[in-house]
Design a protein around this motif. Structure first.
Motif, PDB file in Angstrom:
ATOM      1  N   VAL A   1       0.838  -1.199   0.000  1.00 59.45           N
ATOM      2  CA  VAL A   1       0.000   0.000   0.000  1.00 59.45           C
ATOM      3  C   VAL A   1       0.875   1.251   0.000  1.00 59.45           C
ATOM      4  O   VAL A   1       0.714   2.159  -0.837  1.00 59.45           O
ATOM      5  N   TRP A   2       1.824   1.316   0.935  1.00 62.43           N
ATOM      6  CA  TRP A   2       2.666   2.502   1.068  1.00 62.43           C
ATOM      7  C   TRP A   2       3.729   2.565  -0.019  1.00 62.43           C
ATOM      8  O   TRP A   2       4.113   3.659  -0.467  1.00 62.43           O
ATOM      9  N   ARG A   3       4.213   1.418  -0.478  1.00 69.14           N
ATOM     10  CA  ARG A   3       5.168   1.401  -1.590  1.00 69.14           C
ATOM     11  C   ARG A   3       4.542   1.979  -2.853  1.00 69.14           C
ATOM     12  O   ARG A   3       5.149   2.784  -3.572  1.00 69.14           O
ATOM     13  N   SER A   4       3.301   1.575  -3.118  1.00 72.52           N
ATOM     14  CA  SER A   4       2.611   2.057  -4.315  1.00 72.52           C
ATOM     15  C   SER A   4       2.331   3.553  -4.223  1.00 72.52           C
ATOM     16  O   SER A   4       2.515   4.292  -5.203  1.00 72.52           O
ATOM     17  N   LEU A   5       1.891   3.988  -3.043  1.00 75.82           N
ATOM     18  CA  LEU A   5       1.596   5.407  -2.875  1.00 75.82           C
ATOM     19  C   LEU A   5       2.864   6.246  -2.990  1.00 75.82           C
ATOM     20  O   LEU A   5       2.867   7.322  -3.608  1.00 75.82           O
ATOM     21  N   ALA A   6       3.963   5.755  -2.431  1.00 77.63           N
ATOM     22  CA  ALA A   6       5.232   6.475  -2.522  1.00 77.63           C
ATOM     23  C   ALA A   6       5.692   6.585  -3.975  1.00 77.63           C
ATOM     24  O   ALA A   6       6.181   7.634  -4.404  1.00 77.63           O
ATOM     25  N   ALA A   7       5.526   5.508  -4.733  1.00 75.95           N
ATOM     26  CA  ALA A   7       5.933   5.528  -6.134  1.00 75.95           C
ATOM     27  C   ALA A   7       5.126   6.525  -6.944  1.00 75.95           C
ATOM     28  O   ALA A   7       5.635   7.122  -7.911  1.00 75.95           O
ATOM     29  N   ARG A   8       3.877   6.749  -6.552  1.00 76.16           N
ATOM     30  CA  ARG A   8       3.014   7.665  -7.301  1.00 76.16           C
ATOM     31  C   ARG A   8       3.229   9.134  -6.922  1.00 76.16           C
ATOM     32  O   ARG A   8       3.183  10.010  -7.777  1.00 76.16           O
ATOM     33  N   CYS A   9       3.457   9.417  -5.635  1.00 69.20           N
ATOM     34  CA  CYS A   9       3.505  10.821  -5.210  1.00 69.20           C
ATOM     35  C   CYS A   9       4.913  11.373  -5.073  1.00 69.20           C
ATOM     36  O   CYS A   9       5.103  12.594  -5.097  1.00 69.20           O
ATOM     37  N   LEU A  10       5.920  10.497  -4.950  1.00 65.40           N
ATOM     38  CA  LEU A  10       7.288  10.977  -4.782  1.00 65.40           C
ATOM     39  C   LEU A  10       8.043  10.948  -6.103  1.00 65.40           C
ATOM     40  O   LEU A  10       7.887  10.035  -6.913  1.00 65.40           O
ATOM     41  N   ALA A  11       8.876  11.959  -6.316  1.00 63.16           N
ATOM     42  CA  ALA A  11       9.722  11.996  -7.500  1.00 63.16           C
ATOM     43  C   ALA A  11      10.777  10.894  -7.414  1.00 63.16           C
ATOM     44  O   ALA A  11      11.227  10.526  -6.321  1.00 63.16           O
ATOM     45  N   GLU A  12      11.177  10.390  -8.568  1.00 62.66           N
ATOM     46  CA  GLU A  12      12.175   9.320  -8.604  1.00 62.66           C
ATOM     47  C   GLU A  12      13.472   9.751  -7.935  1.00 62.66           C
ATOM     48  O   GLU A  12      14.125   8.966  -7.243  1.00 62.66           O
ATOM     49  N   GLU A  13      13.827  11.029  -8.112  1.00 61.70           N
ATOM     50  CA  GLU A  13      15.054  11.539  -7.499  1.00 61.70           C
ATOM     51  C   GLU A  13      15.014  11.426  -5.982  1.00 61.70           C
ATOM     52  O   GLU A  13      16.015  11.103  -5.341  1.00 61.70           O
ATOM     53  N   ALA A  14      13.855  11.690  -5.391  1.00 63.62           N
ATOM     54  CA  ALA A  14      13.724  11.615  -3.936  1.00 63.62           C
ATOM     55  C   ALA A  14      13.900  10.183  -3.439  1.00 63.62           C
ATOM     56  O   ALA A  14      14.418   9.953  -2.349  1.00 63.62           O
ATOM     57  N   LEU A  15      13.460   9.211  -4.240  1.00 60.07           N
ATOM     58  CA  LEU A  15      13.531   7.809  -3.824  1.00 60.07           C
ATOM     59  C   LEU A  15      14.899   7.182  -4.076  1.00 60.07           C
ATOM     60  O   LEU A  15      15.313   6.288  -3.332  1.00 60.07           O
TER      61      LEU A  15
END
Length: 245
Positions: free
Chosen positions: A37-51
């Motif tokens: 749930v949180w992995r998917s949400l992070a992938a959608r709302c966070l920029a790739e650079e941040a991750l």
């Protein structure tokens, strides 16, 4: 597993509503902060650079990373001379002469205990201040001044000369020790706001530097910074509740 799969398609506001439905749904959502749930949400709302960079290296869970994004600098509550980079966490100050420019976060605090990290990526210039501000504090002014701490609506620590600032006055030096070391570019400063004790404190390299301000008002206070140097960049990452000890 079915609930996790369904929840992984929802946005944060919808997940908050789902968590109120029953204990099972609440447990599925908050039992594992690294769930799909949180992995998917992070992938959608966070920029790739941040991750993929070390911006969020001190935020261990995907739920924490999503929370940090929602507590980052506001693109609508900052000086016109700055912009928030695509990573979502870094402020860039444009090279505008004779101007001091700041930014507040999207969310402020009127209760609880909170911690966040701030660091400069570039020269400090003559004034570089980190701290807190109310919604009424100005985020831009003429000249090169300590904007954060220039009135009764903000409290700041000037990293250039180690002075504490509030209401346009110097409230002493910080940390309170002989020959306190100056800030080094890239060094992460942890800011700790305790709305229960009404204090603001700082850490450097996990060393507690002490309480900088006491007697804070019971109003909504926002993490904030102000800068003067052209093309300097400041990153702010919300960490959540501070770890004691």
């Amino acid at each position: 597993r079915v609930l996790e799969l369904v929840f992984s398609y929802l946005e944060l506001r919808e997940l908050r509503s789902c968590a109120l439905v029953c204990k099972l749904w609440h447990r599925v959502l908050h039992g594992d902060e690294n769930s799909e749930v949180w992995r998917s949400l992070a992938a959608r709302c966070l920029a790739e650079e941040a991750l993929r960079t070390d911006i969020l290296c001190n935020v261990p869970t995907y739920k924490g990373k999503v929370r940090a994004f929602h507590h980052a600098f506001s693109t609508n509550d900052c000086s016109r001379n700055v912009y928030i980079k695509k990573n979502g966490f870094t402020l860039h100050r444009n090279p505008i002469a004779q101007s001091t420019d700041g930014a507040r976060t999207k969310i402020g605090f009127s209760e609880g205990r909170h911690a966040w990290e701030v660091w400069w990526e570039g020269p400090l210039g003559t004034v570089a201040v980190i701290g807190i501000a109310t919604k009424r504090a100005a985020m831009q002014c003429q000249g090169y001044v300590a904007l954060l701490g220039s009135d009764d609506q903000s409290w700041g620590w000037n990293l250039v000369d180690n002075n504490l600032l509030h209401n346009g006055e110097v409230n002493g030096s910080f940390p309170q020790c002989n020959n306190a070391p100056k800030y080094q570019i890239g060094e992460r400063i942890r800011v700790i706001l305790d709305m229960e004790d009404k204090t603001l404190a700082f850490e450097r390299g996990y060393e507690f530097l002490g309480v900088a301000f006491r007697g804070l008002p019971k109003v909504c206070l926002y993490p904030a910074v102000s800068a003067v140097y052209g093309n300097t960049e400041v990153t702010l990452v919300y960490l959540g509740k501070p770890l004691d000890g």
